[in-house]
Design a protein around this motif. Structure first.
Motif, PDB file in Angstrom:
ATOM      1  N   LEU A  36     -48.574   8.474  25.921  1.00 34.88           N
ATOM      2  CA  LEU A  36     -49.867   7.867  25.622  1.00 34.88           C
ATOM      3  C   LEU A  36     -50.450   8.421  24.328  1.00 34.88           C
ATOM      4  N   LYS A  37     -50.243   9.688  24.092  1.00 36.00           N
ATOM      5  CA  LYS A  37     -50.744  10.313  22.866  1.00 36.00           C
ATOM      6  C   LYS A  37     -50.162   9.627  21.627  1.00 36.00           C
ATOM      7  N   GLU A  38     -48.880   9.296  21.672  1.00 36.41           N
ATOM      8  CA  GLU A  38     -48.254   8.634  20.524  1.00 36.41           C
ATOM      9  C   GLU A  38     -48.757   7.217  20.355  1.00 36.41           C
ATOM     10  N   VAL A  39     -48.944   6.511  21.462  1.00 40.01           N
ATOM     11  CA  VAL A  39     -49.493   5.152  21.367  1.00 40.01           C
ATOM     12  C   VAL A  39     -50.865   5.179  20.699  1.00 40.01           C
ATOM     13  N   LEU A  40     -51.717   6.098  21.135  1.00 39.95           N
ATOM     14  CA  LEU A  40     -53.059   6.196  20.560  1.00 39.95           C
ATOM     15  C   LEU A  40     -52.996   6.495  19.062  1.00 39.95           C
ATOM     16  N   ALA A  41     -52.129   7.391  18.666  1.00 42.81           N
ATOM     17  CA  ALA A  41     -52.038   7.769  17.253  1.00 42.81           C
ATOM     18  C   ALA A  41     -51.519   6.616  16.404  1.00 42.81           C
ATOM     19  N   LYS A  42     -50.473   5.955  16.885  1.00 40.70           N
ATOM     20  CA  LYS A  42     -49.872   4.872  16.095  1.00 40.70           C
ATOM     21  C   LYS A  42     -50.768   3.635  16.080  1.00 40.70           C
ATOM     22  N   ALA A  43     -51.607   3.462  17.105  1.00 44.33           N
ATOM     23  CA  ALA A  43     -52.507   2.301  17.154  1.00 44.33           C
ATOM     24  C   ALA A  43     -53.756   2.492  16.313  1.00 44.33           C
TER      25      ALA A  43
ATOM     26  N   GLU B 209     -52.227  -3.263  26.773  1.00 43.24           N
ATOM     27  CA  GLU B 209     -51.671  -3.536  28.099  1.00 43.24           C
ATOM     28  C   GLU B 209     -51.719  -2.333  29.033  1.00 43.24           C
ATOM     29  N   ILE B 210     -52.161  -1.187  28.550  1.00 37.87           N
ATOM     30  CA  ILE B 210     -52.190   0.022  29.369  1.00 37.87           C
ATOM     31  C   ILE B 210     -53.428   0.006  30.265  1.00 37.87           C
ATOM     32  N   PRO B 211     -53.268   0.206  31.576  1.00 37.93           N
ATOM     33  CA  PRO B 211     -54.432   0.233  32.475  1.00 37.93           C
ATOM     34  C   PRO B 211     -55.353   1.406  32.144  1.00 37.93           C
ATOM     35  N   LEU B 212     -56.640   1.179  32.293  1.00 35.59           N
ATOM     36  CA  LEU B 212     -57.587   2.271  32.076  1.00 35.59           C
ATOM     37  C   LEU B 212     -57.312   3.434  33.031  1.00 35.59           C
TER      38      LEU B 212
ATOM     39  N   HIS C 144     -60.136  -1.748  37.354  1.00 40.80           N
ATOM     40  CA  HIS C 144     -58.990  -2.651  37.486  1.00 40.80           C
ATOM     41  C   HIS C 144     -58.522  -3.202  36.139  1.00 40.80           C
ATOM     42  N   LEU C 145     -59.206  -2.870  35.067  1.00 41.99           N
ATOM     43  CA  LEU C 145     -58.911  -3.467  33.763  1.00 41.99           C
ATOM     44  C   LEU C 145     -57.894  -2.650  32.977  1.00 41.99           C
ATOM     45  N   ASN C 146     -57.171  -3.332  32.084  1.00 42.92           N
ATOM     46  CA  ASN C 146     -56.425  -2.609  31.068  1.00 42.92           C
ATOM     47  C   ASN C 146     -57.288  -2.515  29.812  1.00 42.92           C
ATOM     48  N   VAL C 147     -56.774  -1.873  28.761  1.00 46.16           N
ATOM     49  CA  VAL C 147     -57.597  -1.615  27.578  1.00 46.16           C
ATOM     50  C   VAL C 147     -58.013  -2.921  26.899  1.00 46.16           C
ATOM     51  N   GLY C 148     -57.100  -3.877  26.817  1.00 50.92           N
ATOM     52  CA  GLY C 148     -57.443  -5.157  26.196  1.00 50.92           C
ATOM     53  C   GLY C 148     -58.495  -5.914  26.982  1.00 50.92           C
ATOM     54  N   ASP C 149     -58.347  -5.921  28.309  1.00 50.27           N
ATOM     55  CA  ASP C 149     -59.357  -6.573  29.146  1.00 50.27           C
ATOM     56  C   ASP C 149     -60.712  -5.879  29.029  1.00 50.27           C
ATOM     57  N   PHE C 150     -60.672  -4.565  28.895  1.00 48.62           N
ATOM     58  CA  PHE C 150     -61.918  -3.800  28.751  1.00 48.62           C
ATOM     59  C   PHE C 150     -62.639  -4.203  27.472  1.00 48.62           C
TER      60      PHE C 150
ATOM     61  N   PRO D 197     -70.871   7.553  32.672  1.00 49.61           N
ATOM     62  CA  PRO D 197     -70.242   8.721  33.312  1.00 49.61           C
ATOM     63  C   PRO D 197     -68.830   8.453  33.823  1.00 49.61           C
ATOM     64  N   GLY D 198     -68.470   7.180  33.954  1.00 51.65           N
ATOM     65  CA  GLY D 198     -67.144   6.829  34.435  1.00 51.65           C
ATOM     66  C   GLY D 198     -66.111   6.639  33.353  1.00 51.65           C
ATOM     67  N   LEU D 199     -66.525   6.731  32.104  1.00 51.41           N
ATOM     68  CA  LEU D 199     -65.602   6.572  30.984  1.00 51.41           C
ATOM     69  C   LEU D 199     -65.177   7.931  30.446  1.00 51.41           C
ATOM     70  N   THR D 200     -63.926   8.023  30.045  1.00 50.35           N
ATOM     71  CA  THR D 200     -63.446   9.231  29.375  1.00 50.35           C
ATOM     72  C   THR D 200     -63.381   8.977  27.873  1.00 50.35           C
ATOM     73  N   PRO D 201     -63.398  10.025  27.066  1.00 45.02           N
ATOM     74  CA  PRO D 201     -63.293   9.841  25.616  1.00 45.02           C
ATOM     75  C   PRO D 201     -62.038   9.082  25.207  1.00 45.02           C
ATOM     76  N   GLU D 202     -60.930   9.334  25.899  1.00 43.60           N
ATOM     77  CA  GLU D 202     -59.684   8.659  25.542  1.00 43.60           C
ATOM     78  C   GLU D 202     -59.769   7.161  25.803  1.00 43.60           C
ATOM     79  N   MET D 203     -60.475   6.756  26.867  1.00 42.14           N
ATOM     80  CA  MET D 203     -60.657   5.330  27.138  1.00 42.14           C
ATOM     81  C   MET D 203     -61.431   4.649  26.020  1.00 42.14           C
ATOM     82  N   VAL D 204     -62.542   5.252  25.604  1.00 39.92           N
ATOM     83  CA  VAL D 204     -63.372   4.596  24.588  1.00 39.92           C
ATOM     84  C   VAL D 204     -62.700   4.661  23.218  1.00 39.92           C
ATOM     85  N   ALA D 205     -61.971   5.741  22.943  1.00 38.59           N
ATOM     86  CA  ALA D 205     -61.205   5.803  21.691  1.00 38.59           C
ATOM     87  C   ALA D 205     -60.160   4.700  21.678  1.00 38.59           C
ATOM     88  N   ALA D 206     -59.496   4.502  22.823  1.00 36.85           N
ATOM     89  CA  ALA D 206     -58.453   3.478  22.904  1.00 36.85           C
ATOM     90  C   ALA D 206     -59.014   2.096  22.617  1.00 36.85           C
TER      91      ALA D 206
END
Length: 464
Positions: free
Chosen positions: A18-25, A54-57, A91-97, A116-125
């Motif tokens: 996941l770390k590589e996906v985030l960096a390359k995206a 396509e990655i689920p939250l 229930h969402l993936n990143v694109g749906d979010f 409070p339900g979101l993590t930094p990685e989710m919002v960065a994604a």
């Protein structure tokens, strides 16, 4: 370990984690290139973004990009996650979010409850999948309101930090800049000085000076000397009038260690500030500054892209219920954000991510003199952030900080943005401006007066 892949035109792109996906995206920026983690081509970046969509939250809750065992920021993120708040989007993936955020159901109430339900990685994604207009549109839905001596973050309001820095901490020079800023309606977020020296005695003298100005003119604002948290604690122990406790923070334990801090030390600073009981409307008293590239510059990024590292800093910030947080977006230099385009994008990303996480976000809209950027770029970011609902910006004489040697926004820039977008000061500060005859009432419109208020004339007479 989970692997990810996506095929484009017969070619399959694979990402190890996941770390590589985030960096390359991540949209192109010089810092990720310097770290050797950026996409090698635009095609690879698109493949990573399509993979990310396509990655689920939920995956962000089970795959840590920095190990839980070795990083206290990761532990803070995981241990403080609110599963109930996360449920509406679980229930969402990143694109749906992304689509959900842009829809009508994601209104201010829904986003506030979700934070409070979101993590930094989710919002960065999700920010990596968004255009500039998306970052602006979603961020303006959210308001994060904080209080100390006034109320910051309200809709149709924008505050300013009056930044009267001086290369020798000369009291007359600082006082002149404060007077200048107040006459332009600046200073409701904070009157905040970056000290030229970090001696505790010198910091205490600056604190006394700022407090004397606020008390003499009964200004409904707060002061801060932007020194290390340990120095603020020492100043409090000496009885100095500390309103806000400041600290630069980052998104990894190792990067924070390079600043000489950890979460326990920040807690001590927070409790020391609370012990002062100087807030009149609330007890939001921490002031944090951040910036993309800080973890990389300390070799403390763990291979994580700089924008995701930056978002993780906001988890640190929200732990301590700050009054103010701002990204000093172009200050670290072109090694991390090369030009105006990258600075503009980064500023909007930072604001968007912080707001979704429930952090009261401002921005130091700035650049260093060796960056490929100019004031036109800053005007664009200023205008976009105003439309996006930024909590506060900087106000500095002539846009040129003569102590820190960088270019930022002026007292006049705040006037421009307020006039353009119909924004106003914090309500208590606005009332003070009217009482001091700095603001004049013209029907329903407030504008700056043309004369120096009588109360300030003795100060002018004493200045060199």
């Amino acid at each position: 370990m989970t692997h990810y892949s996506h095929s484009i035109g017969g070619q399959t792109w694979r990402f190890d984690n996941l770390k590589e996906v985030l960096a390359k995206a991540s949209p192109a920026r010089s810092g990720d290139g310097l770290a050797g983690i950026a996409a090698a081509s635009d095609v690879e970046r698109v493949a990573a973004q399509m993979t990310l969509a396509e990655i689920p939250l939920k995956q962000f809750l089970v795959e840590a990009i920095i190990p839980y065992e070795s990083d206290e920021v990761t532990r803070l993120i995981v241990d403080s996650h609110d599963a109930a708040a996360f449920a509406p989007v679980s229930h969402l993936n990143v694109g749906d979010f992304r689509d959900w955020l842009l829809g009508e159901q994601a209104d201010e109430a829904a986003l506030t409850a979700l934070a409070p339900g979101l993590t930094p990685e989710m919002v960065a994604a999700v920010s990596k999948l968004m255009r500039v207009q998306d970052l602006v549109l979603v961020a303006q839905k959210v308001r994060v309101v904080t209080r100390f001596r006034n109320t910051l973050g309200l809709r149709e309001r924008m505050a300013t930090r009056l930044q009267p820095n001086h290369p020798t901490d000369d009291p007359a020079g600082i006082a002149a800049s404060i007077l200048d800023g107040l006459l332009y309606g600046n200073g409701d977020a904070v009157i905040g000085v970056n000290p030229a020296t970090d001696s505790t005695s010198g910091i205490c003298e600056l604190l006394k000076m700022l407090d004397a100005i606020i008390q003499r003119y009964q200004i409904p604002t707060q002061a801060c000397v932007l020194t290390h948290v340990t120095t603020s604690i020492a100043a409090i122990e000496r009885g100095a009038p500390v309103d806000l406790v400041f600290q630069s923070i980052a998104g990894t334990q190792a990067a924070n260690a390079s600043f000489g801090i950890d979460l326990q030390l920040l807690q001590e600073g927070y409790e020391a500030g609370l012990s002062q009981q100087r807030g009149e409307l609330g007890d939001n008293l921490m002031y944090f500054e951040t910036g993309q590239g800080s973890a990389l510059s300390a070799n403390a990024h763990h291979g994580v892209d700089q924008q995701t590292c930056e978002a993780r800093a906001y988890a640190v910030a929200r732990r301590f219920k700050p009054l103010l947080v701002n990204t000093v977006v172009g200050f670290i230099g072109p090694e991390y954000l090369y030009n105006g385009k990258q600075i503009i994008r980064a500023g909007l990303e930072d604001h968007f991510c912080a707001k979704l996480l429930g952090v009261p976000m401002g921005c130091d809209i700035c650049y260093t003199n060796h960056a490929e950027a100019d004031q036109d770029d800053m005007d664009m970011l200023l205008t976009l952030l105003g439309a996006a609902g930024v909590n506060f910006i900087m106000g500095i004489p002539g846009s040129d900080d003569i102590m820190l040697n960088y270019q930022t926004t002026s007292f006049h820039d705040a006037l421009y943005l307020r006039q353009l977008l119909g924004l106003r000061s914090a309500p208590e500060f606005e009332q003070w401006l009217a009482r001091m005859d700095i603001l004049k009432q013209d029907g329903q419109r407030l504008h700056l007066g043309r004369q120096i208020p009588a109360a300030f004339r003795p100060v002018l007479e004493r200045l060199p």
